[in-house]
Design an enzyme around this catalytic site. Sequence first.
Site, PDB file in Angstrom:
ATOM      1  CG  ASP A   1      -1.910   0.859   0.941  1.00 44.93           C
ATOM      2  OD1 ASP A   1      -2.183   1.653   0.067  1.00 44.93           O
ATOM      3  OD2 ASP A   1      -2.734   1.150   2.312  1.00 44.93           O
TER       4      ASP A   1
ATOM      5  CG  HIS B   1       0.151   1.808  -9.317  1.00 47.18           C
ATOM      6  ND1 HIS B   1      -0.218   1.531  -7.824  1.00 47.18           N
ATOM      7  CD2 HIS B   1      -0.784   2.454  -9.566  1.00 47.18           C
ATOM      8  CE1 HIS B   1      -1.409   1.856  -7.655  1.00 47.18           C
ATOM      9  NE2 HIS B   1      -1.774   2.598  -8.732  1.00 47.18           N
TER      10      HIS B   1
ATOM     11  CG  LEU C   1       9.282 -17.293  -3.334  1.00 47.65           C
ATOM     12  CD1 LEU C   1       9.068 -17.340  -1.849  1.00 47.65           C
ATOM     13  CD2 LEU C   1       9.769 -15.842  -3.582  1.00 47.65           C
TER      14      LEU C   1
END
Length: 256
Positions: free
Chosen positions: A32, A49, A143
Amino acid sequence: MSSNNEQSNYIENQPTEMSGINVPRHVAVIMDGNGRWAQERGLKRMEGHIAGVESLRTTIKEARKSGVQYLTVYAFSTENWGRPSEEVNGLMSLFCKCLEQESEELNKQGVKLTFIGQRDQLDDEIRQSMEKSEKLTETNNTLNLIIAFNYSARCELTSATKKIAQLLASGKIDVEQINDQLIEQNLYTFDIPDPDLIIRTSGECRLSNFLLWQAAYAEFYFTSVLWPDFDQKCWKQAMENFSQRKRRFGLVEPKL
Ligand code: FPP
Protein backbone atom coordinates in the site's frame (compact mmCIF):
# COMPACT_ATOMS: atom_id res chain seq x y z
CA MET A 1 -4.65 -23.84 4.12
CA SER A 2 -3.75 -25.90 7.14
CA SER A 3 -5.83 -25.66 10.29
CA ASN A 4 -4.10 -24.22 13.34
CA ASN A 5 -6.61 -25.15 15.97
CA GLU A 6 -5.40 -28.61 16.90
CA GLN A 7 -2.88 -29.27 19.66
CA SER A 8 -0.67 -31.39 17.36
CA ASN A 9 -0.23 -28.44 15.00
CA TYR A 10 1.48 -26.31 17.64
CA ILE A 11 4.96 -27.52 16.70
CA GLU A 12 4.18 -28.09 13.01
CA ASN A 13 3.24 -24.48 12.52
CA GLN A 14 6.31 -22.98 14.08
CA PRO A 15 8.36 -21.10 11.53
CA THR A 16 11.67 -22.51 10.34
CA GLU A 17 14.82 -21.62 12.28
CA MET A 18 17.54 -19.98 10.15
CA SER A 19 20.67 -18.12 11.23
CA GLY A 20 19.35 -17.80 14.76
CA ILE A 21 16.10 -16.09 13.75
CA ASN A 22 12.69 -17.60 13.18
CA VAL A 23 11.78 -17.27 9.54
CA PRO A 24 8.09 -17.19 8.63
CA ARG A 25 7.17 -19.93 6.19
CA HIS A 26 4.56 -17.74 4.51
CA VAL A 27 4.63 -13.94 4.29
CA ALA A 28 1.70 -12.04 2.78
CA VAL A 29 2.07 -8.38 1.82
CA ILE A 30 -0.44 -5.58 1.31
CA MET A 31 1.62 -3.30 -0.94
CA ASP A 32 0.00 0.00 0.00
CA GLY A 33 0.97 3.63 -0.53
CA ASN A 34 1.92 3.81 -4.22
CA GLY A 35 -0.52 6.63 -4.91
CA ARG A 36 0.65 8.74 -1.96
CA TRP A 37 4.28 8.15 -2.87
CA ALA A 38 3.59 9.53 -6.36
CA GLN A 39 1.48 12.45 -5.14
CA GLU A 40 4.19 13.50 -2.66
CA ARG A 41 6.49 13.86 -5.66
CA GLY A 42 3.98 15.64 -7.89
CA LEU A 43 3.78 12.56 -10.12
CA LYS A 44 0.81 10.67 -11.53
CA ARG A 45 -0.45 7.78 -9.38
CA MET A 46 0.67 5.28 -12.03
CA GLU A 47 4.26 6.36 -11.45
CA GLY A 48 3.84 5.10 -7.89
CA HIS A 49 2.65 1.71 -9.11
CA ILE A 50 5.58 1.52 -11.55
CA ALA A 51 7.97 2.31 -8.68
CA GLY A 52 6.17 -0.35 -6.64
CA VAL A 53 7.26 -3.04 -9.10
CA GLU A 54 10.88 -2.47 -8.05
CA SER A 55 9.94 -2.97 -4.39
CA LEU A 56 8.23 -6.19 -5.37
CA ARG A 57 11.40 -7.39 -7.14
CA THR A 58 13.43 -6.58 -4.01
CA THR A 59 10.91 -8.34 -1.78
CA ILE A 60 10.95 -11.50 -3.91
CA LYS A 61 14.75 -11.53 -3.78
CA GLU A 62 14.84 -10.97 -0.02
CA ALA A 63 12.14 -13.57 0.62
CA ARG A 64 14.21 -16.17 -1.24
CA LYS A 65 17.36 -15.15 0.63
CA SER A 66 15.57 -15.36 3.98
CA GLY A 67 14.27 -18.87 3.30
CA VAL A 68 10.60 -17.87 3.11
CA GLN A 69 8.72 -20.56 1.17
CA TYR A 70 5.53 -18.70 0.28
CA LEU A 71 5.13 -15.03 -0.56
CA THR A 72 1.64 -13.71 -1.32
CA VAL A 73 1.19 -10.16 -2.60
CA TYR A 74 -2.04 -8.20 -2.94
CA ALA A 75 -1.77 -6.62 -6.39
CA PHE A 76 -5.40 -5.79 -7.29
CA SER A 77 -8.60 -6.13 -5.28
CA THR A 78 -12.11 -6.50 -6.68
CA GLU A 79 -12.79 -3.07 -5.13
CA ASN A 80 -9.98 -1.51 -7.17
CA TRP A 81 -12.23 -1.58 -10.31
CA GLY A 82 -13.90 1.49 -8.78
CA ARG A 83 -10.78 3.64 -9.30
CA PRO A 84 -10.59 6.09 -12.24
CA SER A 85 -10.41 4.16 -15.53
CA GLU A 86 -7.00 5.63 -16.34
CA GLU A 87 -5.57 3.99 -13.22
CA VAL A 88 -7.42 0.69 -13.68
CA ASN A 89 -6.26 0.43 -17.30
CA GLY A 90 -2.76 1.44 -16.27
CA LEU A 91 -2.65 -1.28 -13.60
CA MET A 92 -3.92 -3.92 -16.06
CA SER A 93 -1.27 -2.97 -18.64
CA LEU A 94 1.46 -2.86 -15.99
CA PHE A 95 0.45 -6.29 -14.74
CA CYS A 96 0.49 -7.74 -18.29
CA LYS A 97 3.84 -6.12 -19.08
CA CYS A 98 5.37 -7.39 -15.84
CA LEU A 99 4.18 -10.92 -16.50
CA GLU A 100 5.67 -10.86 -20.00
CA GLN A 101 8.95 -9.35 -18.83
CA GLU A 102 9.52 -11.06 -15.49
CA SER A 103 8.24 -14.61 -15.93
CA GLU A 104 11.42 -15.88 -17.62
CA GLU A 105 13.62 -14.35 -14.92
CA LEU A 106 11.40 -15.71 -12.12
CA ASN A 107 11.54 -19.10 -13.80
CA LYS A 108 15.36 -18.96 -13.87
CA GLN A 109 15.30 -18.17 -10.15
CA GLY A 110 13.14 -21.25 -9.54
CA VAL A 111 10.09 -19.24 -8.46
CA LYS A 112 6.69 -20.87 -8.85
CA LEU A 113 3.93 -18.42 -9.78
CA THR A 114 0.30 -18.86 -8.78
CA PHE A 115 -2.59 -16.42 -9.06
CA ILE A 116 -5.56 -16.22 -6.73
CA GLY A 117 -8.72 -14.23 -7.40
CA GLN A 118 -11.58 -14.16 -9.88
CA ARG A 119 -10.13 -14.76 -13.33
CA ASP A 120 -13.38 -14.83 -15.28
CA GLN A 121 -13.75 -11.02 -15.03
CA LEU A 122 -10.33 -10.39 -16.56
CA ASP A 123 -9.47 -9.82 -20.24
CA ASP A 124 -8.48 -12.89 -22.25
CA GLU A 125 -5.00 -11.47 -22.77
CA ILE A 126 -4.38 -11.19 -19.02
CA ARG A 127 -5.87 -14.61 -18.29
CA GLN A 128 -3.70 -16.21 -20.96
CA SER A 129 -0.59 -14.47 -19.59
CA MET A 130 -1.40 -15.77 -16.11
CA GLU A 131 -1.90 -19.32 -17.36
CA LYS A 132 1.32 -19.16 -19.39
CA SER A 133 3.37 -18.01 -16.37
CA GLU A 134 1.82 -20.64 -14.12
CA LYS A 135 2.55 -23.38 -16.66
CA LEU A 136 6.12 -22.17 -17.23
CA THR A 137 6.95 -22.17 -13.52
CA GLU A 138 4.79 -25.03 -12.22
CA THR A 139 7.64 -27.39 -11.31
CA ASN A 140 9.77 -24.73 -9.55
CA ASN A 141 10.34 -24.85 -5.82
CA THR A 142 12.69 -22.14 -4.50
CA LEU A 143 9.80 -19.79 -3.66
CA ASN A 144 6.05 -19.93 -4.17
CA LEU A 145 4.97 -16.49 -5.32
CA ILE A 146 1.21 -16.05 -5.07
CA ILE A 147 -0.24 -12.97 -6.69
CA ALA A 148 -3.70 -11.95 -5.50
CA PHE A 149 -5.19 -10.30 -8.57
CA ASN A 150 -8.85 -9.32 -8.77
CA TYR A 151 -9.00 -10.86 -5.32
CA SER A 152 -11.60 -10.48 -2.58
CA ALA A 153 -11.60 -12.66 0.53
CA ARG A 154 -15.38 -12.34 0.80
CA CYS A 155 -15.80 -13.56 -2.81
CA GLU A 156 -13.42 -16.42 -2.01
CA LEU A 157 -15.54 -17.43 1.00
CA THR A 158 -18.76 -17.05 -0.97
CA SER A 159 -17.36 -19.23 -3.74
CA ALA A 160 -16.29 -21.91 -1.21
CA THR A 161 -19.76 -21.78 0.37
CA LYS A 162 -21.41 -22.31 -3.03
CA LYS A 163 -19.17 -25.27 -3.83
CA ILE A 164 -19.96 -26.88 -0.48
CA ALA A 165 -23.69 -26.19 -0.92
CA GLN A 166 -23.54 -28.00 -4.28
CA LEU A 167 -21.83 -31.01 -2.66
CA LEU A 168 -24.55 -31.03 -0.03
CA ALA A 169 -27.43 -30.61 -2.50
CA SER A 170 -26.12 -33.44 -4.68
CA GLY A 171 -25.89 -35.75 -1.67
CA LYS A 172 -22.08 -36.12 -1.96
CA ILE A 173 -21.63 -34.96 1.63
CA ASP A 174 -23.87 -34.53 4.66
CA VAL A 175 -23.95 -31.53 7.03
CA GLU A 176 -21.72 -33.27 9.60
CA GLN A 177 -18.89 -33.33 7.07
CA ILE A 178 -18.69 -29.54 6.85
CA ASN A 179 -15.65 -28.56 8.90
CA ASP A 180 -12.58 -26.26 8.77
CA GLN A 181 -10.77 -28.67 6.49
CA LEU A 182 -13.56 -28.86 3.93
CA ILE A 183 -13.83 -25.08 3.82
CA GLU A 184 -10.06 -24.75 3.36
CA GLN A 185 -10.12 -27.30 0.53
CA ASN A 186 -12.60 -25.08 -1.30
CA LEU A 187 -10.70 -21.80 -0.97
CA TYR A 188 -8.45 -20.44 -3.76
CA THR A 189 -5.55 -21.20 -1.40
CA PHE A 190 -6.40 -24.91 -0.86
CA ASP A 191 -2.77 -26.08 -1.22
CA ILE A 192 -1.04 -23.13 0.46
CA PRO A 193 -0.26 -22.93 4.20
CA ASP A 194 -1.72 -20.06 6.22
CA PRO A 195 0.35 -16.86 6.31
CA ASP A 196 2.59 -16.59 9.38
CA LEU A 197 3.15 -12.89 8.85
CA ILE A 198 1.09 -10.21 7.10
CA ILE A 199 2.93 -6.99 6.30
CA ARG A 200 1.06 -3.82 5.36
CA THR A 201 2.90 -0.71 4.30
CA SER A 202 1.82 2.97 4.30
CA GLY A 203 0.59 3.23 7.90
CA GLU A 204 -2.89 1.81 7.31
CA CYS A 205 -3.79 -0.88 9.86
CA ARG A 206 -6.49 -2.98 8.24
CA LEU A 207 -6.87 -6.16 6.19
CA SER A 208 -8.98 -4.70 3.35
CA ASN A 209 -10.68 -7.94 2.34
CA PHE A 210 -7.39 -9.88 2.14
CA LEU A 211 -7.08 -13.53 3.29
CA LEU A 212 -9.79 -13.17 5.94
CA TRP A 213 -10.03 -16.89 6.71
CA GLN A 214 -6.32 -17.61 6.34
CA ALA A 215 -5.24 -14.74 8.62
CA ALA A 216 -6.81 -16.37 11.71
CA TYR A 217 -3.43 -16.83 13.45
CA ALA A 218 -1.19 -14.57 11.38
CA GLU A 219 1.11 -12.05 13.01
CA PHE A 220 0.65 -8.50 11.70
CA TYR A 221 3.39 -6.02 10.91
CA PHE A 222 2.37 -2.49 10.04
CA THR A 223 4.92 0.04 8.84
CA SER A 224 4.44 3.67 7.82
CA VAL A 225 6.90 3.20 4.93
CA LEU A 226 5.14 3.65 1.57
CA TRP A 227 5.41 0.58 -0.69
CA PRO A 228 7.81 2.11 -3.28
CA ASP A 229 10.21 2.87 -0.39
CA PHE A 230 10.03 -0.65 1.05
CA ASP A 231 13.59 -1.92 0.61
CA GLN A 232 15.97 -4.60 1.88
CA LYS A 233 16.34 -2.82 5.23
CA CYS A 234 12.57 -2.67 5.72
CA TRP A 235 12.28 -6.39 4.91
CA LYS A 236 14.97 -7.22 7.46
CA GLN A 237 13.20 -5.13 10.12
CA ALA A 238 9.96 -7.02 9.46
CA MET A 239 11.77 -10.38 9.71
CA GLU A 240 13.50 -9.38 12.95
CA ASN A 241 10.25 -8.15 14.42
CA PHE A 242 8.49 -11.41 13.50
CA SER A 243 11.33 -13.41 15.00
CA GLN A 244 10.55 -11.95 18.42
CA ARG A 245 6.86 -12.84 18.38
CA LYS A 246 5.60 -15.55 20.74
CA ARG A 247 2.97 -17.54 18.88
CA ARG A 248 0.63 -19.68 20.95
CA PHE A 249 -2.26 -20.41 18.56
CA GLY A 250 -4.68 -20.16 21.47
CA LEU A 251 -2.65 -22.64 23.54
CA VAL A 252 -0.22 -22.12 26.42
CA GLU A 253 3.49 -21.98 25.81
CA PRO A 254 5.13 -25.36 26.45
CA LYS A 255 7.30 -25.41 29.64
CA LEU A 256 11.02 -25.75 28.92
C1 FPP B 1 -2.04 0.09 -3.31
O1 FPP B 1 -1.56 1.42 -3.25
C2 FPP B 1 -1.46 -0.59 -4.45
C3 FPP B 1 -2.17 -1.14 -5.47
C4 FPP B 1 -3.64 -1.07 -5.57
C5 FPP B 1 -1.50 -1.78 -6.61
C6 FPP B 1 -0.29 -2.59 -6.24
C7 FPP B 1 0.48 -2.81 -7.47
C8 FPP B 1 1.82 -2.83 -7.53
C9 FPP B 1 2.72 -2.73 -6.37
C10 FPP B 1 2.42 -2.97 -8.86
C11 FPP B 1 3.18 -4.21 -8.99
C12 FPP B 1 2.39 -5.41 -9.02
C13 FPP B 1 2.25 -6.21 -10.08
C14 FPP B 1 1.85 -7.62 -9.84
C15 FPP B 1 2.49 -5.78 -11.44
P1 FPP B 1 -2.58 2.62 -3.44
O2 FPP B 1 -2.70 2.91 -4.89
O3 FPP B 1 -3.87 2.29 -2.77
O4 FPP B 1 -1.84 3.78 -2.70
P2 FPP B 1 -2.53 4.97 -1.88
O5 FPP B 1 -3.23 4.33 -0.70
O6 FPP B 1 -1.36 5.81 -1.46
O7 FPP B 1 -3.46 5.68 -2.81
